[in-house]
Design a protein around this motif. Structure first.
Motif, PDB file in Angstrom:
ATOM      1  N   ASN A 191       2.605  32.784 -49.084  1.00  0.00           N
ATOM      2  CA  ASN A 191       4.053  32.918 -48.872  1.00  0.00           C
ATOM      3  C   ASN A 191       4.900  32.267 -49.968  1.00  0.00           C
ATOM      4  O   ASN A 191       6.059  32.625 -50.143  1.00  0.00           O
ATOM      5  CB  ASN A 191       4.460  32.426 -47.477  1.00  0.00           C
ATOM      6  N   GLY A 251     -14.261  30.137 -48.750  1.00  0.00           N
ATOM      7  CA  GLY A 251     -13.691  28.822 -48.451  1.00  0.00           C
ATOM      8  C   GLY A 251     -14.726  27.786 -48.010  1.00  0.00           C
ATOM      9  O   GLY A 251     -14.814  26.700 -48.610  1.00  0.00           O
ATOM     10  N   PHE A 429       5.503  32.857 -37.365  1.00  0.00           N
ATOM     11  CA  PHE A 429       5.542  33.190 -38.789  1.00  0.00           C
ATOM     12  C   PHE A 429       6.091  34.604 -39.014  1.00  0.00           C
ATOM     13  O   PHE A 429       5.479  35.441 -39.681  1.00  0.00           O
ATOM     14  CB  PHE A 429       4.152  33.034 -39.413  1.00  0.00           C
TER      15      PHE A 429
HETATM   16  P1  NAD Z   1      -4.144  30.662 -44.035  1.00  0.00           P
HETATM   17  O1  NAD Z   1      -4.483  29.355 -43.462  1.00  0.00           O
HETATM   18  O2  NAD Z   1      -4.573  31.885 -43.335  1.00  0.00           O
HETATM   19  O3  NAD Z   1      -4.758  30.776 -45.526  1.00  0.00           O
HETATM   20  C1  NAD Z   1      -4.504  29.794 -46.505  1.00  0.00           C
HETATM   21  C2  NAD Z   1      -5.635  29.809 -47.519  1.00  0.00           C
HETATM   22  O4  NAD Z   1      -6.840  29.374 -46.889  1.00  0.00           O
HETATM   23  C3  NAD Z   1      -5.938  31.185 -48.104  1.00  0.00           C
HETATM   24  O5  NAD Z   1      -6.229  31.054 -49.477  1.00  0.00           O
HETATM   25  C4  NAD Z   1      -7.164  31.621 -47.331  1.00  0.00           C
HETATM   26  O6  NAD Z   1      -7.952  32.552 -48.032  1.00  0.00           O
HETATM   27  C5  NAD Z   1      -7.887  30.299 -47.175  1.00  0.00           C
HETATM   28  N1  NAD Z   1      -8.881  30.244 -46.080  1.00  0.00           N
HETATM   29  C6  NAD Z   1      -8.935  31.005 -44.972  1.00  0.00           C
HETATM   30  N2  NAD Z   1      -9.996  30.621 -44.198  1.00  0.00           N
HETATM   31  C7  NAD Z   1     -10.583  29.590 -44.834  1.00  0.00           C
HETATM   32  C8  NAD Z   1     -11.693  28.736 -44.536  1.00  0.00           C
HETATM   33  N3  NAD Z   1     -12.410  28.896 -43.423  1.00  0.00           N
HETATM   34  N4  NAD Z   1     -12.006  27.750 -45.406  1.00  0.00           N
HETATM   35  C9  NAD Z   1     -11.273  27.557 -46.533  1.00  0.00           C
HETATM   36  N5  NAD Z   1     -10.222  28.329 -46.868  1.00  0.00           N
HETATM   37  C10 NAD Z   1      -9.875  29.337 -46.033  1.00  0.00           C
HETATM   38  O7  NAD Z   1      -2.551  30.659 -44.261  1.00  0.00           O
HETATM   39  P2  NAD Z   1      -1.620  31.794 -44.851  1.00  0.00           P
HETATM   40  O8  NAD Z   1      -1.516  32.915 -43.881  1.00  0.00           O
HETATM   41  O9  NAD Z   1      -2.014  32.122 -46.255  1.00  0.00           O
HETATM   42  O10 NAD Z   1      -0.211  31.028 -44.957  1.00  0.00           O
HETATM   43  C11 NAD Z   1       0.638  30.867 -43.850  1.00  0.00           C
HETATM   44  C12 NAD Z   1       0.481  29.483 -43.251  1.00  0.00           C
HETATM   45  O11 NAD Z   1       0.679  28.502 -44.254  1.00  0.00           O
HETATM   46  C13 NAD Z   1       1.509  29.185 -42.179  1.00  0.00           C
HETATM   47  O12 NAD Z   1       0.890  28.510 -41.125  1.00  0.00           O
HETATM   48  C14 NAD Z   1       2.505  28.269 -42.894  1.00  0.00           C
HETATM   49  O13 NAD Z   1       3.228  27.429 -42.038  1.00  0.00           O
HETATM   50  C15 NAD Z   1       1.595  27.506 -43.806  1.00  0.00           C
HETATM   51  N6  NAD Z   1       2.319  26.939 -44.954  1.00  0.00           N
HETATM   52  C16 NAD Z   1       2.552  25.589 -44.965  1.00  0.00           C
HETATM   53  C17 NAD Z   1       3.278  25.032 -46.026  1.00  0.00           C
HETATM   54  C18 NAD Z   1       3.581  23.554 -46.083  1.00  0.00           C
HETATM   55  O14 NAD Z   1       3.988  23.083 -47.141  1.00  0.00           O
HETATM   56  N7  NAD Z   1       3.415  22.812 -45.017  1.00  0.00           N
HETATM   57  C19 NAD Z   1       3.753  25.858 -47.053  1.00  0.00           C
HETATM   58  C20 NAD Z   1       3.466  27.226 -46.992  1.00  0.00           C
HETATM   59  C21 NAD Z   1       2.747  27.762 -45.938  1.00  0.00           C
END
Ligand code: NAD
Length: 538
Positions: A191, A251, A429
């Motif tokens: 995002n 991951g 989201f």
């Molecule tokens: P996500 O957790 O689905 O994915 C994030 C990353 O983790 C991706 O690169 C994904 O491929 C990887 N991933 C997925 N499964 C994994 C595993 N088992 N082990 C290691 N890596 C793995 O999140 P998303 O859909 O990409 O982003 C949205 C989320 O991110 C929302 O919950 C949002 O609130 C959060 N977010 C938080 C912040 C912050 O600063 N707090 C900023 C942006 C987004």
């Protein structure tokens, strides 16, 4: 200064935020239109992994699509496996041997070069984000500016941090300095496809670590452009390795790898907690316990007090709830309004929300672009169905004609929401806002804090007493008073939460880099006895 755990304190470094592009100027609009045209001509490219500076093709691939027009393929990206994790970590470890010895000033210079690369490709970068992630123009431009800010700010911070700290005593010299940790796995969300990936990557680099960069599946082309900029800046091979792939496949072996010392993650709570658990159960060869930095989700509230300026509150709520279609961790998904002003607020909020325009992100007249993918649209629609069943719909905007079958969801607002319902508790989201009614301010703060998360929060009030109460009682990492709750700016508003919103300190703040370092204290007894020659053969 009566905030309970200590008062204000923030070290300010010499640094200037990158200005945003003013799209009211014709030349900027023309530059963006041109970039969109040129980037569209580059659709369909092939993006291999990059390990130790070499391109690596794989059989399985990810197809990245334009969420505004899913028929349009942005590019196809190679998809890493556990074997590629081994080679990428190995390359990063070898590169670390040299990189950690590069003087701090030189490492900071590399960040300046990366920032220059982004500045010179500013409209192009924004255009890729419009197409790959459905970011409206201004949001995409802000993402580039923030990425530049992270480079410039962390470069300034490392210089401050490495000014050696001395606290000498008669006959005793004491110094505190920092070692790098080793190989960092950087795992990012889609995002803020450029800013967040850049921030975590350059923080690791400037502190002397090397990086295995794992972008989100949905934004791997933007990440490939970042990798190109990093390579153009002339970093040594292996210092950053580009390792796109399916998160659940690539991951776990990356996080659990013995060669990885540090994981910098931003994403959902579910994945963040899973990473934290896996990292705790595995060890790294050099330093044993792994360090995890995890920025996670939010279920953020804005409180509207009885004496709030409702016009201002509505502006702030609209931008915070529906900016980038609600797909920000900082987004407002709960409005908590005092009973006496509820009717007046909702009447105006409804009219204002219904005026928002939903459509393809490349159209600058659009307020809400698409959501990121098919899974997202399904998840959001499920919550809308729950809202229709369990609460009262106030606004349900349907997108205009959608011949392109884009992933569009119009803004939705529900009233009469039970504070314990899924709608009020889960991070959705997407552009779904629920309204909770508070009997009084005590009740408002209780409702606001009644969540597992603690990321952002806001209060609209004209009363200094209420604002002071908010400072003390509203448990969030970033509190905003009489303004919207999204759009934190590097250094001015260091960003990040606690509880289930984050493990670690704030991105874009003075102590962020410390997490990437090992502090060392050296004490020498300088009251020497005898004399040793100045040089020794080793
Ligand atoms: P996500 O957790 O689905 O994915 C994030 C990353 O983790 C991706 O690169 C994904 O491929 C990887 N991933 C997925 N499964 C994994 C595993 N088992 N082990 C290691 N890596 C793995 O999140 P998303 O859909 O990409 O982003 C949205 C989320 O991110 C929302 O919950 C949002 O609130 C959060 N977010 C938080 C912040 C912050 O600063 N707090 C900023 C942006 C987004």
């Amino acid at each position: 200064m009566s905030v309970e755990d200590g008062g204000p304190g923030q070290q300010v470094v010499r640094f200037q935020n990158e200005p945003l592009t003013d799209f009211s100027r014709a030349e900027n609009r023309a530059a963006m239109e041109m970039a969109l045209k040129e980037v569209r001509m580059g659709f369909g490219g092939d993006y291999p992994l990059i390990i130790n500076g070499k391109l690596v093709e794989t059989r399985s691939r990810i197809t990245s699509r334009n969420p505004s027009k899913p028929k349009e393929i942005i590019g196809t990206i190679s998809c890493a496996t556990a074997d590629h994790v081994d080679s990428a970590v190995e390359a990063a470890r070898r590169a670390w041997e040299q990189w950690r010895k590069v003087p701090v000033d030189h490492r900071a210079e590399y960040l300046h070069l990366i920032a220059d690369g982004m500045r010179s490709r500013r409209f192009e970068l924004a255009a890729w984000m419009v197409f790959e992630c459905g970011k409206p123009w201004e949001e995409a431009d802000g993402d580039v500016a923030e990425a530049v800010d992270f480079c410039m700010y962390y470069a300034a911070c490392i210089r401050e941090l490495t000014k050696s700290l001395h606290c000498d005593f008669l006959g005793e010299e004491n110094s505190v300095w920092y070692r790098s940790r080793g190989v960092a796995a950087v795992i990012a969300p889609w995002n803020f496809p450029l800013a967040i990936l850049t921030g975590m990557t350059v923080a690791a680099l400037v502190t002397g670590n090397t990086v295995v960069m794992k972008p989100a599946e949905q934004s791997s082309v933007v990440a490939a452009i970042l990798m190109d900029i990093i390579q153009e800046a002339g970093l040594p091979n292996g210092a950053v390795n580009y390792l796109p792939g399916i998160g659940s496949e690539v991951g776990p072996p990356l996080v659990g790898h013995r060669g990885v010392n540090l994981i910098a993650f931003t994403g959902s709570r579910e994945v963040g907690l899973e990473i934290n658990r896996r990292a705790a159960e595995s060890v790294s060869d050099e330093f044993g316990v792994k360090r995890v930095i995890a920025e996670m989700g939010g279920k953020n509230a804005i409180i509207v007090d009885e004496d709030a300026d409702l016009d201002e509150a509505i502006q702030g709520i609209l931008k915070s709830a529906f900016g980038y279609a609600g797909q920000k961790c900082s987004a407002c998904s709960r409005v908590i309004v005092l009973k006496s002003v509820e009717e007046a607020l909702l009447q105006r909020l409804k009219a204002a929300t219904e005026s928002l325009k939903v459509g393809p992100a490349e159209n600058p007249a659009v307020d809400l672009g698409p959501v990121i993918d098919e899974d997202s649209i399904e998840r959001i629609r499920d919550y809308i169905a729950i809202g229709n069943e369990e609460a009262t719909p106030l606004v349900a905007v349907e997108p205009d004609s959608n011949g392109d079958k884009g992933y569009f969801v119009g803004p939705h607002i529900f009233t009469g929401v039970d504070p314990e319902s899924r709608l009020a508790i889960h991070e959705i989201f997407g552009p779904v806002l629920c309204v909770l009614t508070a009997r009084n301010l005590d009740h408002a703060f209780t409702l606001a804090n009644e969540t597992d998360y603690a990321l952002t929060g806001g209060v609209y009030s004209r009363s200094p007493v209420t604002l002071q109460r908010a400072r003390e009682e509203f448990l969030v990492g970033n509190l905003y008073l009489n303004r919207g709750i999204t759009g934190a700016i590097v250094q001015r508003q260091p960003f990040g939460g606690f509880a289930f919103s984050g493990i670690g300190t704030k991105a874009g703040g003075p102590d962020y880099l410390l997490q990437f370092l090992l502090p060392v204290t050296v004490t020498e007894n300088t009251s020497r006895r005898g004399f040793a020659p100045a040089t020794k053969e080793s």
